[in-house]
Design an enzyme around this catalytic site. Structure first.
Site, PDB file in Angstrom:
ATOM      1  N   LEU A   1       8.317  13.046  26.805  1.00 52.94           N
ATOM      2  CA  LEU A   1       7.168  14.336  27.092  1.00 52.94           C
ATOM      3  C   LEU A   1       6.145  13.874  27.651  1.00 52.94           C
ATOM      4  CD1 LEU A   1       7.328  15.713  23.517  1.00 52.94           C
ATOM      5  CD2 LEU A   1       8.276  16.864  25.564  1.00 52.94           C
ATOM      6  N   GLY A   2       5.717  12.483  27.366  1.00 48.16           N
ATOM      7  CA  GLY A   2       4.448  11.690  28.022  1.00 48.16           C
ATOM      8  C   GLY A   2       4.638  10.148  27.985  1.00 48.16           C
TER       9      GLY A   2
ATOM     10  N   GLY B   1       1.993   6.684  28.075  1.00 45.35           N
ATOM     11  CA  GLY B   1       0.399   6.242  28.222  1.00 45.35           C
ATOM     12  C   GLY B   1       0.700   4.673  28.053  1.00 45.35           C
TER      13      GLY B   1
ATOM     14  N   LYS C   1       6.896   9.064  18.982  1.00 43.85           N
ATOM     15  CA  LYS C   1       6.070   8.019  19.942  1.00 43.85           C
ATOM     16  C   LYS C   1       6.868   6.342  19.442  1.00 43.85           C
ATOM     17  CE  LYS C   1       1.436   6.745  21.288  1.00 43.85           C
ATOM     18  NZ  LYS C   1       0.158   7.243  21.189  1.00 43.85           N
TER      19      LYS C   1
ATOM     20  N   ASP D   1     -11.270   6.485  22.076  1.00 43.26           N
ATOM     21  CA  ASP D   1     -10.917   7.013  23.270  1.00 43.26           C
ATOM     22  C   ASP D   1     -10.612   8.478  23.542  1.00 43.26           C
ATOM     23  OD1 ASP D   1      -9.662   6.358  25.902  1.00 43.26           O
ATOM     24  OD2 ASP D   1      -7.507   6.311  25.220  1.00 43.26           O
TER      25      ASP D   1
END
Lengths: 256, 309
Positions: B34-35, B37, B57, B152
Site C-alpha cells: 500500500l505504501g 516510507g 507495517k 513528523d
C-alpha cells in the site's frame, strides 16, 4: 596507483570466494593503502563488469567481441587513470557516475577508431567527465539492461557467498533446499515448476516445517550477504538505502 | 564448466522473496503493497480467522539487520497501542517475522492523504479545511497529554476519511517522555520540521515542536488553491512557526482555540487588529443582527416619510 589488469570475473571467482564484509570499496579506492585500493577496485570490477558489457552491447550496438574489448579497455583505462577516485559521494550515485564516464569513454573510442580509418592522428581516449549528474539522454532499454545486470551481478556474488558460507559451516542441506526452491527456474523445478515444501521435505527426509525454517534462514542469510555487498559498492548511507530499495523492489513473480 | 547466468525469473523471485514478509506463522494472508516510507513498508493483509482486512507495517528489508530500525517500529506500535483515540489508528498485533523483522498489524483505514485531498479540491472553502485542521490538533493534543510528541506532522501523514474524520498516521518518529531514548539523530521532514528538531537539539523536543509542524500544515491548508490568507490567520501561522519555541503557542490546544476563534469571527490572540480590521470583523460576525437592525430602520423610515399622519 600501479596499473592492474582488469580481469573479467569468471564464474569460479564470482561464485567461489565471496569476500568478507568490508567498508565501502568507493572509500577504499580513495585511500592511500595500496592493498585496500587494489581490493576495492577488484570489488567494483567484479560487480560492474557484466552491467558494463551489456550496456555497451545495447547502447552502443557492439558485437560480442567488440563489447568485451571495450569493457576490458574501459576498466583498464579506469584503473590506469585512477578514475574511480574522481567519484564524489553525495553528488550522484556511483552507478550514474560510472555510466556517464563509460559513455564518454566509448564515444571517444569510436571517434578515435573513425580517425584511424581516415588515417588520422594519435589515439587519445579520455575518461574525464564533468560530473556524475550529467544527463545521459539515452534510450531506456540500455539503462534498464545495465541496472538488470547490476542486480544479476550482486545476486550472483551473494549466491556464491552463501554457498561458501554454508559449505564452511556444514549447512549444505540448507543450501541445496535454497537452490532447489529459489534458484531453479521454470520446468527445471523450483517454485515455478510446482515444487512444494512438502515435496522437498520428502526428497531430503525432513518435515515441511523444517524446510520452511531452513528456507527462511537461507533467504535471510542471502539478503544479509547481498546487503553487505551493496554496502561495499555504495559510498554513503543515503546511497545504500536508495539502492537497497531499488534492489529489492519488484513485482510479484508468477509463482508468488 | 561455467554456470549459466541467473535467469530473470529467478532474480525476480529472489527480489520478491527477500522483501516479502513471510506471514505463515501469524496466519495472515499477504495482499498488495500500500505504501512505503523510510521506516516501513505497509501491505494490505487478510486475517482469515476474523475475516477482515488489516494493514501490516514491516521494517524494510534494507533495515532488517539494524537493531535501531527494528526497535523503532516496535516502539511505534507500543506508542500507538497507548494512544486510544478516534484520530489514531488502533494497533491489533505486534510480531517478529521468521527473518527477524518486526511487524505490526493495524486497522485498515480508507481515505485520502491530506495533501492529495487538498490538491483534488483546491476550491474547498477555507472554513472546511480549518475544521479538519482543528480535528488534527485535537488528536495531537491528546497525544501530548499522554506524553507523546509526534515529530513528523505533515499533510502526507494526515488522512481524511470518507466521513470527514481525520487520522494522524506514521508515529515512527514519535518521542515518548520517559522512554529513555534520545530523539537525536532521528529525522523529520524539511519544511515541517522545527528548527530545534532540524539542529538535532534533543533537549528542546517538546510539544512546541509539533506546534511548529502544525503551523506549517496550517500554512499549507490556508494557501491551497492560491487564495489569499487573511491577516489574522497569517498571524496564527507566524506564531505557531516562530523560530524560538518560547514564542510559539505553549500548547496545541491554544493553537486550535485561536483557529476556532478565527472561524467564529472572534479576535485571535496572535493578531493585533487595526481599527478597520476590527470593524470589518465585527460587521462580518454580527452581519445577521446588523441586517435585521438595518431592515428595521429602513422600515421605520418608510413608515415615517411615506405614510400620512
Amino acid at each position: 596507483m600501479a596499473l592492474m589488469t582488469a580481469v573479467p570475473p569468471t564464474d569460479s571467482n564470482l561464485r567461489g570466494g565471496f569476500p568478507e564484509t568490508r567498508p565501502s570499496a568507493l572509500q577504499g579506492v580513495q585511500g592511500e593503502d595500496e592493498a585496500v585500493r587494489t581490493r576495492a577496485v577488484e570489488t567494483i570490477v567484479s560487480v560492474y563488469w557484466k552491467p558494463v558489457y551489456e550496456y555497451i552491447r545495447l547502447r552502443w550496438r557492439a558485437g560480442h567481441e567488440d563489447a568485451e574489448d571495450l569493457t576490458q579497455g574501459f576498466f583498464a583505462r579506469a584503473i590506469e587513470k585512477d578514475f574511480f577516485r574522481g567519484f564524489e559521494a553525495g553528488r550522484a550515485r556511483f552507478r550514474t557516475y560510472l555510466r556517464v564516464c563509460l559513455d564518454r569513454f566509448i564515444a571517444n573510442a569510436r571517434q578515435a577508431q573513425a580517425r584511424e580509418k581516415r588515417g588520422g592522428g594519435a589515439l587519445v581516449l579520455s575518461l574525464e567527465a564533468d560530473d556524475g549528474r550529467e544527463a545521459l539522454g539515452v534510450d531506456a532499454a540500455p539503462d534498464e539492461a545495465f541496472d538488470r545486470e547490476w542486480v544479476r551481478s550482486l545476486f550472483t556474488l551473494a549466491i556464491g557467498g552463501l554457498r561458501a558460507e554454508y559449505d564452511a559451516s556444514g549447512k549444505s542441506l540448507q543450501f541445496a533446499l535454497f537452490a532447489a526452491y529459489d534458484l531453479e527456474a521454470g520446468d527445471a523445478g523450483g517454485a515455478d515448476g510446482g515444487l512444494t515444501y512438502a515435496d522437498l521435505g520428502r526428497v531430503h527426509g525432513i518435515s515441511a516445517t523444517t524446510v520452511t525454517n531452513y528456507l527462511a534462514a537461507a533467504r535471510r542469510d542471502f539478503r544479509r550477504i547481498v546487503l553487505a555487498k551493496l554496502r561495499e559498492i555504495t559510498a554513503t548511507e543515503e546511497e545504500f538505502r536508495a539502492e537497497a530499495i531499488l534492489l529489492f523492489r519488484s513485482s510479484p513473480p508468477p509463482d508468488a | 564448466m561455467p554456470e549459466p547466468p541467473l535467469p530473470d525469473a529467478v532474480i525476480a523471485r529472489l527480489q520478491f522473496r527477500c522483501e516479502e514478509p513471510d506471514l505463515a506463522a501469524c496466519g495472515h494472508l499477504l495482499g498488495p503493497e500500500l505504501g512505503r516510507g523510510g521506516m516501513g513498508v505497509v501491505y494490505r493483509a487478510h486475517d482469515p480467522e476474523l475475516g477482515r482486512d488489516v494493514a501490516l507495517k514491516v521494517v524494510p528489508v534494507a533495515d532488517a539487520d539494524r537493531p535501531d530500525a527494528l526497535e523503532r517500529l516496535r516502539r511505534e506500535a507500543r506508542t500507538l497501542a497507548r494512544l486510544e483515540h478516534p484520530g489514531i489508528v488502533p494497533v491489533h498485533t505486534v510480531g517478529v517475522l521468521p527473518d527477524g523483522r518486526i511487524f505490526y498489524t493495524m486497522r485498515l483505514v480508507q481515505g485520502e492523504r491530506l495533501d492529495r485531498f487538498a490538491a483534488a479540491g483546491p476550491d474547498r472553502p477555507l472554513p472546511e479545511m480549518l475544521r479538519l485542521f482543528v480535528r488534527v490538533c485535537e488528536t495531537v493534543a491528546f497525544a501530548h497529554a499522554a506524553g507523546v510528541v509526534h515529530r513528523d506532522l505533515k499533510p502526507a501523514n494526515l488522512m481524511v476519511g470518507a466521513f470527514g474524520d481525520v487520522l494522524v498516521l506514521d508515529w515512527g518518529l514519535a518521542h515518548s517522555a520517559g522512554d529513555g531514548i534520545s530523539p537525536r539523530r532521528q529525522g523529520g521532514t524539511r519544511g515541517f520540521m522545527a528548527p530545534e528538531q532540524e539542529s538535532g537539539d534533543a533537549g528542546e523536543i517538546e510539544p512546541r515542536t509539533d506546534v511548529f509542524a502544525l503551523g506549517a500544515v496550517l500554512r499549507f491548508l490556508a494557501g491551497c488553491g492560491g487564495r489569499p490568507t487573511p491577516n489574522a490567520l497569517r498571524s496564527i501561522i507566524a506564531r505557531a512557526t516562530a523560530t524560538v519555541p518560547a514564542s510559539r503557542y505553549a500548547a496545541v490546544s491554544d493553537l486550535a482555540a485561536d483557529v476556532l476563534r478565527f472561524l467564529d469571527g472572534e479576535r485571535v490572540t496572535a493578531h493585533r487588529e487595526s481599527i478597520w480590521e476590527r470593524l470589518t470583523r465585527l460587521i462580518r460576525r454580527h452581519r445577521v443582527l446588523l441586517g435585521l437592525v438595518l431592515a428595521y430602520l429602513v422600515m421605520r423610515a418608510v413608515l415615517f416619510f411615506f405614510l400620512p399622519g
